[in-house]
Enzyme design. Structure first.
Site, PDB file in Angstrom:
ATOM      1  N   ASN A  94     131.948  98.674 140.319  1.00 58.79           N
ATOM      2  CA  ASN A  94     131.133  97.518 139.881  1.00 58.79           C
ATOM      3  C   ASN A  94     129.529  97.726 140.362  1.00 58.79           C
ATOM      4  O   ASN A  94     129.296  98.480 141.446  1.00 58.79           O
ATOM      5  CB  ASN A  94     131.488  96.317 140.599  1.00 58.79           C
ATOM      6  CG  ASN A  94     132.976  95.990 140.332  1.00 58.79           C
ATOM      7  OD1 ASN A  94     133.371  96.352 139.275  1.00 58.79           O
ATOM      8  ND2 ASN A  94     133.606  95.043 141.205  1.00 58.79           N
ATOM      9  N   VAL A  95     128.844  97.258 139.550  1.00 62.01           N
ATOM     10  CA  VAL A  95     127.391  97.460 139.677  1.00 62.01           C
ATOM     11  C   VAL A  95     126.568  96.394 140.197  1.00 62.01           C
ATOM     12  O   VAL A  95     125.521  96.126 140.000  1.00 62.01           O
ATOM     13  CB  VAL A  95     126.554  98.200 138.405  1.00 62.01           C
ATOM     14  CG1 VAL A  95     127.162  99.447 137.963  1.00 62.01           C
ATOM     15  CG2 VAL A  95     126.568  97.085 137.166  1.00 62.01           C
ATOM     16  N   ASP A  96     127.381  95.247 140.466  1.00 67.12           N
ATOM     17  CA  ASP A  96     126.907  93.793 140.970  1.00 67.12           C
ATOM     18  C   ASP A  96     126.285  93.748 142.295  1.00 67.12           C
ATOM     19  O   ASP A  96     125.734  92.569 142.316  1.00 67.12           O
ATOM     20  CB  ASP A  96     127.878  92.753 140.572  1.00 67.12           C
ATOM     21  CG  ASP A  96     129.198  93.096 141.574  1.00 67.12           C
ATOM     22  OD1 ASP A  96     129.311  93.730 142.376  1.00 67.12           O
ATOM     23  OD2 ASP A  96     130.282  92.705 140.796  1.00 67.12           O
ATOM     24  N   HIS A 146     129.388 104.066 140.095  1.00 65.24           N
ATOM     25  CA  HIS A 146     128.666 103.711 138.671  1.00 65.24           C
ATOM     26  C   HIS A 146     127.175 103.339 139.053  1.00 65.24           C
ATOM     27  O   HIS A 146     126.388 102.994 138.002  1.00 65.24           O
ATOM     28  CB  HIS A 146     129.347 102.975 137.870  1.00 65.24           C
ATOM     29  CG  HIS A 146     130.648 103.502 137.434  1.00 65.24           C
ATOM     30  ND1 HIS A 146     131.751 102.747 136.817  1.00 65.24           N
ATOM     31  CD2 HIS A 146     131.248 104.661 137.394  1.00 65.24           C
ATOM     32  CE1 HIS A 146     132.759 103.537 136.400  1.00 65.24           C
ATOM     33  NE2 HIS A 146     132.384 104.633 136.924  1.00 65.24           N
ATOM     34  N   CYS A 152     113.466 105.799 135.861  1.00 65.26           N
ATOM     35  CA  CYS A 152     112.966 106.165 134.641  1.00 65.26           C
ATOM     36  C   CYS A 152     113.828 106.460 133.512  1.00 65.26           C
ATOM     37  O   CYS A 152     114.808 107.043 133.836  1.00 65.26           O
ATOM     38  CB  CYS A 152     111.873 107.305 134.604  1.00 65.26           C
ATOM     39  SG  CYS A 152     110.797 107.618 133.548  1.00 65.26           S
ATOM     40  N   CYS A 209     111.459 111.854 136.690  1.00 62.64           N
ATOM     41  CA  CYS A 209     111.516 112.486 137.965  1.00 62.64           C
ATOM     42  C   CYS A 209     113.065 111.799 138.461  1.00 62.64           C
ATOM     43  O   CYS A 209     113.644 111.198 137.685  1.00 62.64           O
ATOM     44  CB  CYS A 209     110.400 111.944 139.040  1.00 62.64           C
ATOM     45  SG  CYS A 209     110.358 110.073 139.017  1.00 62.64           S
ATOM     46  N   CYS A 246     108.159 102.615 134.964  1.00 53.78           N
ATOM     47  CA  CYS A 246     108.441 103.658 135.803  1.00 53.78           C
ATOM     48  C   CYS A 246     107.015 103.716 136.774  1.00 53.78           C
ATOM     49  O   CYS A 246     106.077 103.944 135.947  1.00 53.78           O
ATOM     50  CB  CYS A 246     108.647 105.089 135.036  1.00 53.78           C
ATOM     51  SG  CYS A 246     108.647 106.426 136.246  1.00 53.78           S
TER      52      CYS A 246
END
Length: 299
Positions: free
Chosen positions: A120-122, A139, A147, A152, A179
């Site tokens: 999960n990216v939460d 993940h 960016c 970079c 960025c």
């Protein structure tokens, strides 16, 4: 391949799960999307589930695989950030369910404590108060940016970005983040589909810390929550712990709840309900948790 056997939802399965927790010296939480669904986060399983959450993308016939890609940021950045900006705002507002507290309580009573592996990216584990040093987000995290190019290897917090999203149109109304190094478009530091530009340095550092921690445990229990086979990152990790570290598995899933052996426990339930069911068997204090690990550490 592991020989799977189903574990029907009954009192014996819950009792076995509680017993496995009592015998462990370390708790490993392996969480997939189903963990967040019980906090009210949208369920993206299948096109219908995804399009119910984002009807504008249904109307445009854009599925999850197409919008969750670097290509979407290059072709229609206002729509890609409409999707991810909406999710970021939602994750910031969401309150983690009670199951997170139960996991912390059990882990705190074990000799080696706990570690989290999640696809999960939460950022819900951090929001629930879990130690940042013991979370591996395989993940990435939507709460961090990078960016789009990328120019970079830098990754930075998204705290300064407040998305203003036209939800009916799934489009970002305010300027997207940029960025700080090249001035180009920024994107979430999450692994997308067809993604050759994801900067994994943050996730790799988390993985290294987790591997060091795993090397010290002797009797880990994996509680796998809401992780299916469609994107099997969490399942592969659970199997690795079983094979390499002699762990046992409690799999909590309303559909795919089969477990590797009869020594493991499969509960046909949602994450929150499954954890509460186990807590009822362990009792309010879980007084016996970690007793095996404490004795092992004393010898």
């Amino acid at each position: 391949m592991l020989d799977a056997c189903s574990a029907p939802l009954d009192a014996s399965a819950v009792e076995r799960a509680a017993s496995l927790i009592e015998q462990a010296d370390a708790l490993i939480v392996a969480a997939g999307a189903g963990m967040g669904v019980d906090s009210g986060l949208p369920d993206f399983r299948g096109k219908d589930g995804f399009w119910r959450a984002y009807p504008a993308l249904r109307d445009a016939q854009i599925d999850f695989y197409n919008i969750a890609s670097p290509a979407a940021f290059r072709s229609t950045p206002e729509r890609a950030w409409g999707f991810y900006g909406h999710r970021l705002a939602l994750y910031r507002e969401t309150v983690p369910h009670f199951g997170y507290e139960l996991l912390q309580r059990w882990g705190s009573q074990m000799f080696h404590g706990l570690s989290v592996f999640t696809s999960n990216v939460d950022g819900q584990f951090q929001k629930a108060g879990f130690d940042q040093a013991h979370i591996h987000e395989c993940h990435g995290s939507l709460h961090h940016l990078q960016c789009l190019e990328p120019c970079c290897e830098n990754v930075w917090l998204a705290d300064g970005f407040q998305p203003d999203v036209d939800e009916p149109e799934c489009r970002l109304r305010n300027p997207p983040p940029t960025c700080p190094h090249c001035g180009g478009l920024a994107r979430p530091n999450v692994l997308m589909f067809g993604d050759g530009g994801w900067i994994d340095r943050r996730s790799a550092a988390q993985q290294n810390r987790q591997n060091t921690w795993l090397a010290a445990v002797t009797r880990p229990i994996v509680i796998e929550l809401g992780a299916g086979t469609a994107i099997p990152s969490v399942r592969h990790f659970s199997q690795r712990v079983i094979h390499e570290f002699g762990g046992r598995l409690i799999r909590i899933n309303p559909n795919e709840y089969a477990v590797p052996t009869r020594l493991d426990a499969g509960l046909k339930m949602g994450a929150a309900d499954g954890l509460v069911s186990i807590a009822k068997v362990l009792g309010p204090s879980g007084a016996h948790l970690g007793s095996w690990g404490t004795m092992a550490g004393a010898n």
